[in-house]
Design an enzyme around this catalytic site. Sequence first.
Site, PDB file in Angstrom:
ATOM      1  N   GLY A  36       0.712  -1.164  -0.094  1.00  0.00           N
ATOM      2  CA  GLY A  36      -0.087   0.036  -0.098  1.00  0.00           C
ATOM      3  C   GLY A  36       0.855   1.266  -0.022  1.00  0.00           C
ATOM      4  O   GLY A  36       1.926   1.228  -0.072  1.00  0.00           O
ATOM      5  N   PHE A  37       0.220   2.647   0.000  1.00  0.00           N
ATOM      6  CA  PHE A  37       0.957   3.799  -0.192  1.00  0.00           C
ATOM      7  C   PHE A  37       1.852   3.663   1.115  1.00  0.00           C
ATOM      8  O   PHE A  37       3.067   4.036   0.995  1.00  0.00           O
ATOM      9  CB  PHE A  37      -0.168   4.842   0.050  1.00  0.00           C
ATOM     10  CG  PHE A  37       0.470   6.335   0.163  1.00  0.00           C
ATOM     11  CD1 PHE A  37       1.460   6.495  -0.576  1.00  0.00           C
ATOM     12  CD2 PHE A  37      -0.161   7.081   0.991  1.00  0.00           C
ATOM     13  CE1 PHE A  37       2.184   7.885  -0.546  1.00  0.00           C
ATOM     14  CE2 PHE A  37       0.363   8.461   1.235  1.00  0.00           C
ATOM     15  CZ  PHE A  37       1.542   8.746   0.421  1.00  0.00           C
ATOM     16  N   ASP A  63       1.177  -9.223   2.253  1.00  0.00           N
ATOM     17  CA  ASP A  63      -0.155  -8.533   1.410  1.00  0.00           C
ATOM     18  C   ASP A  63      -0.665  -9.418   0.483  1.00  0.00           C
ATOM     19  O   ASP A  63      -0.373 -10.251   0.145  1.00  0.00           O
ATOM     20  CB  ASP A  63       0.491  -7.342   0.664  1.00  0.00           C
ATOM     21  CG  ASP A  63      -0.575  -6.139   0.399  1.00  0.00           C
ATOM     22  OD1 ASP A  63      -1.550  -6.536   0.037  1.00  0.00           O
ATOM     23  OD2 ASP A  63      -0.159  -4.946   0.497  1.00  0.00           O
ATOM     24  N   GLY A  68      -3.432  -2.931  -3.187  1.00  0.00           N
ATOM     25  CA  GLY A  68      -1.955  -2.379  -3.568  1.00  0.00           C
ATOM     26  C   GLY A  68      -1.561  -2.646  -4.787  1.00  0.00           C
ATOM     27  O   GLY A  68      -2.417  -3.360  -5.494  1.00  0.00           O
ATOM     28  N   TYR A 178     -15.588   1.097   7.637  1.00  0.00           N
ATOM     29  CA  TYR A 178     -14.330   1.767   7.663  1.00  0.00           C
ATOM     30  C   TYR A 178     -14.159   2.244   9.258  1.00  0.00           C
ATOM     31  O   TYR A 178     -13.185   1.789  10.070  1.00  0.00           O
ATOM     32  CB  TYR A 178     -13.819   2.698   6.690  1.00  0.00           C
ATOM     33  CG  TYR A 178     -12.480   3.078   6.717  1.00  0.00           C
ATOM     34  CD1 TYR A 178     -11.384   2.072   6.625  1.00  0.00           C
ATOM     35  CD2 TYR A 178     -12.240   4.369   7.112  1.00  0.00           C
ATOM     36  CE1 TYR A 178      -9.968   2.377   6.419  1.00  0.00           C
ATOM     37  CE2 TYR A 178     -10.848   4.749   7.237  1.00  0.00           C
ATOM     38  CZ  TYR A 178      -9.640   3.771   6.950  1.00  0.00           C
ATOM     39  OH  TYR A 178      -8.331   4.064   7.173  1.00  0.00           O
ATOM     40  N   LYS A 182     -12.152   0.162  12.316  1.00  0.00           N
ATOM     41  CA  LYS A 182     -11.045   0.787  12.920  1.00  0.00           C
ATOM     42  C   LYS A 182     -11.236   1.063  14.473  1.00  0.00           C
ATOM     43  O   LYS A 182     -10.320   0.808  15.148  1.00  0.00           O
ATOM     44  CB  LYS A 182     -10.599   1.967  12.072  1.00  0.00           C
ATOM     45  CG  LYS A 182     -10.104   2.140  10.950  1.00  0.00           C
ATOM     46  CD  LYS A 182      -8.752   1.122  10.816  1.00  0.00           C
ATOM     47  CE  LYS A 182      -8.166   1.130   9.367  1.00  0.00           C
ATOM     48  NZ  LYS A 182      -7.153   0.363   9.300  1.00  0.00           N
TER      49      LYS A 182
END
Length: 350
Positions: A36-37, A63, A68, A178, A182
Amino acid sequence: MNKFCNNSDIIEIVERLGNKKDLFSGKRILLTGGTGFLGRYFVEVFDLIAQNLVEKLELVILDNLVSGCDLSHKFCDYDHLKFVNHNVIQPFDDGKKYDYIIHAAGIASPFYYKKMPLQTLDVAITGTRNMLDLALKNNAKFSFFSSSEIYGDPDPREIPIKENYRGNVACQGPRACYDESKRVGETLADIYHNYKKLHTNTIRPFNIYGPGMQENDYRVLPNFARSIKKGLPLKVYGSGRQTRTFCYITDAIIGFLLVVLNGKSGEAYNIGNSEPEISILDLAKEIKSVVGESVKYEIVDYPNSYPGDEPTRRLPDLNKAKEHLDYEPKISLNEGLVRFLNWSNLNYID
């Protein structure tokens, strides 16, 4: 130039860490979400750190490539890195002893978590539980990547937002999968800290940006950069009055690593920038000032692919990170935009 980041940014991160990077000497680290970023920056930074340690570190990257980039071929170039294609909602144990587990896997783009709500829940809840169990077995320091989204649409009286703010989050709605997942992930980390005496930390990033953001991530700055490259107006969603603070990637990664190394067990940390707080409309104007008068912008309705109900303001209080970690961002918004837009003009990840 590395297609996925600026090499100079990686060097800057390692130099600013100073002697703290030596704490990774001889350590084995497990990183989830490594393509991912944020994960790609961790990989590049750990690679550079490893080259300068007397006793090498080892990094294992997990991953499943659901959102990604497939960089598994690139990771083969590093003898101290190992890539494993693995979905963290399944238990993982390769029999190795880990010192640090950095759980950065997640479906963070609103575009993608609207399309994959159940997978979003799974990786932040079941995936976190699996990684916590592995950390417990290894007595490893555990760092969980949460989100500033857990605060929801904050009460104006609670801005800047401190870590002890309980949030204003809907359990039903377009962002709930989301936000709430979290929050549950944070609860799990807190339980393992309090009841199982595991060293856990929670990281709450605030609007991180920089080279390496994927065009198809559909966040505001990649969207703007894509429009600039195509000669199209910048599309500002909604009223454009929603405000954010933006943190350049070098400042963010330094903050994250300070939490991993020196975070006080059981604590959550805001990591981002506290200034300037800027509306998305004014962000478009700032980009126009950086790029030139040829840039145009327009206010449009939210597309159907983008979940509504976004927070009107997002501004972190960074006092705890400064007090506990000596964290202080240094890259101004203007400088960060110049770096990002210069990179995006040369490279874009499809």
